[in-house]
Design a protein around this motif. Structure first.
Motif, PDB file in Angstrom:
ATOM      1  N   GLY A  73       0.797  -1.219   0.000  1.00 18.70           N
ATOM      2  CA  GLY A  73       0.000   0.000   0.000  1.00 18.70           C
ATOM      3  C   GLY A  73       0.827   1.265   0.000  1.00 18.70           C
ATOM      4  O   GLY A  73       0.273   2.367   0.065  1.00 18.70           O
ATOM      5  N   ALA A  74       2.154   1.126  -0.077  1.00 20.16           N
ATOM      6  CA  ALA A  74       3.011   2.313  -0.067  1.00 20.16           C
ATOM      7  C   ALA A  74       2.852   3.094  -1.366  1.00 20.16           C
ATOM      8  O   ALA A  74       2.745   2.508  -2.452  1.00 20.16           O
ATOM      9  N   PRO A  75       2.816   4.435  -1.284  1.00 17.25           N
ATOM     10  CA  PRO A  75       2.672   5.238  -2.502  1.00 17.25           C
ATOM     11  C   PRO A  75       3.880   5.139  -3.416  1.00 17.25           C
ATOM     12  O   PRO A  75       3.769   5.346  -4.626  1.00 17.25           O
ATOM     13  N   GLU A  76       5.040   4.822  -2.866  1.00 19.07           N
ATOM     14  CA  GLU A  76       6.263   4.713  -3.658  1.00 19.07           C
ATOM     15  C   GLU A  76       7.047   3.493  -3.203  1.00 19.07           C
ATOM     16  O   GLU A  76       7.089   3.178  -2.014  1.00 19.07           O
ATOM     17  N   PRO A  77       7.693   2.784  -4.128  1.00 18.43           N
ATOM     18  CA  PRO A  77       8.470   1.592  -3.747  1.00 18.43           C
ATOM     19  C   PRO A  77       9.768   1.980  -3.059  1.00 18.43           C
ATOM     20  O   PRO A  77      10.236   3.113  -3.158  1.00 18.43           O
ATOM     21  N   SER A  78      10.358   1.003  -2.401  1.00 20.97           N
ATOM     22  CA  SER A  78      11.630   1.226  -1.723  1.00 20.97           C
ATOM     23  C   SER A  78      12.762   0.564  -2.500  1.00 20.97           C
ATOM     24  O   SER A  78      12.536  -0.281  -3.371  1.00 20.97           O
ATOM     25  N   VAL A  79      13.995   0.937  -2.164  1.00 21.08           N
ATOM     26  CA  VAL A  79      15.171   0.320  -2.786  1.00 21.08           C
ATOM     27  C   VAL A  79      15.190  -1.178  -2.508  1.00 21.08           C
ATOM     28  O   VAL A  79      15.526  -1.985  -3.388  1.00 21.08           O
ATOM     29  N   LEU A  80      14.830  -1.575  -1.289  1.00 20.06           N
ATOM     30  CA  LEU A  80      14.816  -2.988  -0.947  1.00 20.06           C
ATOM     31  C   LEU A  80      13.791  -3.746  -1.783  1.00 20.06           C
ATOM     32  O   LEU A  80      14.042  -4.885  -2.209  1.00 20.06           O
ATOM     33  N   GLN A  81      12.642  -3.143  -2.039  1.00 19.65           N
ATOM     34  CA  GLN A  81      11.639  -3.776  -2.883  1.00 19.65           C
ATOM     35  C   GLN A  81      12.124  -3.900  -4.323  1.00 19.65           C
ATOM     36  O   GLN A  81      11.849  -4.904  -4.987  1.00 19.65           O
ATOM     37  N   LEU A  82      12.859  -2.914  -4.796  1.00 21.78           N
ATOM     38  CA  LEU A  82      13.426  -3.000  -6.142  1.00 21.78           C
ATOM     39  C   LEU A  82      14.435  -4.142  -6.225  1.00 21.78           C
ATOM     40  O   LEU A  82      14.440  -4.916  -7.194  1.00 21.78           O
ATOM     41  N   GLN A  83      15.289  -4.271  -5.211  1.00 23.50           N
ATOM     42  CA  GLN A  83      16.264  -5.360  -5.210  1.00 23.50           C
ATOM     43  C   GLN A  83      15.571  -6.719  -5.153  1.00 23.50           C
ATOM     44  O   GLN A  83      16.005  -7.676  -5.816  1.00 23.50           O
ATOM     45  N   GLN A  88      13.940 -11.715  -7.775  1.00 20.23           N
ATOM     46  CA  GLN A  88      12.843 -12.622  -8.101  1.00 20.23           C
ATOM     47  C   GLN A  88      12.690 -12.806  -9.612  1.00 20.23           C
ATOM     48  O   GLN A  88      12.454 -13.926 -10.090  1.00 20.23           O
ATOM     49  N   SER A  89      12.862 -11.725 -10.368  1.00 19.50           N
ATOM     50  CA  SER A  89      12.715 -11.810 -11.820  1.00 19.50           C
ATOM     51  C   SER A  89      13.826 -12.632 -12.454  1.00 19.50           C
ATOM     52  O   SER A  89      13.597 -13.385 -13.404  1.00 19.50           O
ATOM     53  N   LEU A  90      15.041 -12.507 -11.934  1.00 18.59           N
ATOM     54  CA  LEU A  90      16.142 -13.331 -12.440  1.00 18.59           C
ATOM     55  C   LEU A  90      15.857 -14.810 -12.179  1.00 18.59           C
ATOM     56  O   LEU A  90      16.072 -15.662 -13.049  1.00 18.59           O
ATOM     57  N   PHE A  91      15.355 -15.109 -10.988  1.00 18.83           N
ATOM     58  CA  PHE A  91      15.027 -16.493 -10.657  1.00 18.83           C
ATOM     59  C   PHE A  91      13.894 -17.028 -11.542  1.00 18.83           C
ATOM     60  O   PHE A  91      13.974 -18.153 -12.057  1.00 18.83           O
ATOM     61  N   SER A  92      12.837 -16.241 -11.709  1.00 17.57           N
ATOM     62  CA  SER A  92      11.670 -16.732 -12.442  1.00 17.57           C
ATOM     63  C   SER A  92      11.970 -16.971 -13.912  1.00 17.57           C
ATOM     64  O   SER A  92      11.264 -17.734 -14.579  1.00 17.57           O
ATOM     65  N   SER A  98      23.112 -15.456 -12.787  1.00 14.53           N
ATOM     66  CA  SER A  98      22.930 -14.018 -12.606  1.00 14.53           C
ATOM     67  C   SER A  98      22.284 -13.723 -11.264  1.00 14.53           C
ATOM     68  O   SER A  98      22.673 -12.778 -10.559  1.00 14.53           O
ATOM     69  N   ALA A  99      21.305 -14.536 -10.889  1.00 22.10           N
ATOM     70  CA  ALA A  99      20.626 -14.344  -9.608  1.00 22.10           C
ATOM     71  C   ALA A  99      21.587 -14.562  -8.447  1.00 22.10           C
ATOM     72  O   ALA A  99      21.594 -13.791  -7.480  1.00 22.10           O
ATOM     73  N   LYS A 100      22.419 -15.600  -8.550  1.00 21.21           N
ATOM     74  CA  LYS A 100      23.384 -15.879  -7.492  1.00 21.21           C
ATOM     75  C   LYS A 100      24.366 -14.725  -7.338  1.00 21.21           C
ATOM     76  O   LYS A 100      24.705 -14.314  -6.221  1.00 21.21           O
ATOM     77  N   TYR A 101      24.826 -14.180  -8.482  1.00 19.66           N
ATOM     78  CA  TYR A 101      25.736 -13.031  -8.434  1.00 19.66           C
ATOM     79  C   TYR A 101      25.061 -11.848  -7.760  1.00 19.66           C
ATOM     80  O   TYR A 101      25.660 -11.184  -6.901  1.00 19.66           O
ATOM     81  N   PHE A 102      23.823 -11.559  -8.130  1.00 19.77           N
ATOM     82  CA  PHE A 102      23.131 -10.397  -7.570  1.00 19.77           C
ATOM     83  C   PHE A 102      22.922 -10.554  -6.078  1.00 19.77           C
ATOM     84  O   PHE A 102      23.100  -9.600  -5.312  1.00 19.77           O
TER      85      PHE A 102
END
Length: 199
Positions: A73-83, A88-92, A98-102
């Protein structure tokens, strides 16, 4: 992140929802930098070659969609949510190297931030110790003592635990003795130099 909880994009969801702002770790809201995200993905792509430039564009769009739907419900995302979205997208997409490196890079950055915070707390404690030490010191400067203080400070920084981030560290008796042996002006100059390095 658990790779089993994947986020799959649909054909009906093609709109790239780029947030206008993002919340940093210090809770400051800043403009969202899409180019920075692109550079991160490019760095990973060039190192592991698990996806092409075309797939990178689709990956970036998927990350932004994931971010939009998982910021709560946050109006803006956080850096942690972006990470989390990147991970998650690399894994999916089965970009496991690449995911392991990140994940590893993210953990290293977190450790560096913790160490920097530890050092700042130690510097604050040393400032307090200097303010309470006797001022009537007229002996000559001994560079070896200044070096000893540096080594003692580093040793305490290394042995600090993450749980003590919010606590004022207690200086060791040996370090307090060294602080009393070094002229205050030398110590202040040393601390100023260290603070300039760590930012």
């Amino acid at each position: 992140m658990n790779p089993s909880h994947s986020f799959t994009s649909t054909n009906s969801d093609k709109i790239q929802a780029v947030p206008k702002r993002i919340i940093k770790r210090n809770l400051q809201a800043v403009d969202f930098d899409s180019e920075r995200l692109n550079r991160t993905l490019s760095t990973i792509r060039k190192q592991y070659k698990e996806y092409s430039k075309d797939k990178q564009a689709r990956l970036q769009a998927q990350i932004l969609r994931y971010l939009k739907y998982h910021q709560g419900g946050a109006p803006e995302p956080s850096v942690l949510q972006l990470q989390d979205a990147i991970e998650q997208s690399l894994f999916s997409n089965a970009y496991y190297k690449s995911a392991k490196y990140f994940i590893s890079h993210r953990a290293e950055k977190r450790i560096l931030r913790q160490q920097r915070q530890h050092l700042k707390l130690l510097i604050r404690a040393i400032h307090d110790e200097i303010n309470h030490k006797p001022t009537s010191q007229t002996h000559a400067i001994n560079p070896a003592l200044t070096t000893t203080v540096c080594l003692s400070l580093f040793a305490q920084m290394v042995h600090q635990t993450p749980d003590s981030l919010t606590e004022q560290p207690e200086l060791s008796a040996a370090l307090k003795e060294h602080i009393r042996s070094v002229p205050s002006d030398d110590l202040m100059a040393l601390l100023t130099e260290i603070e300039g390095i760590i930012g």
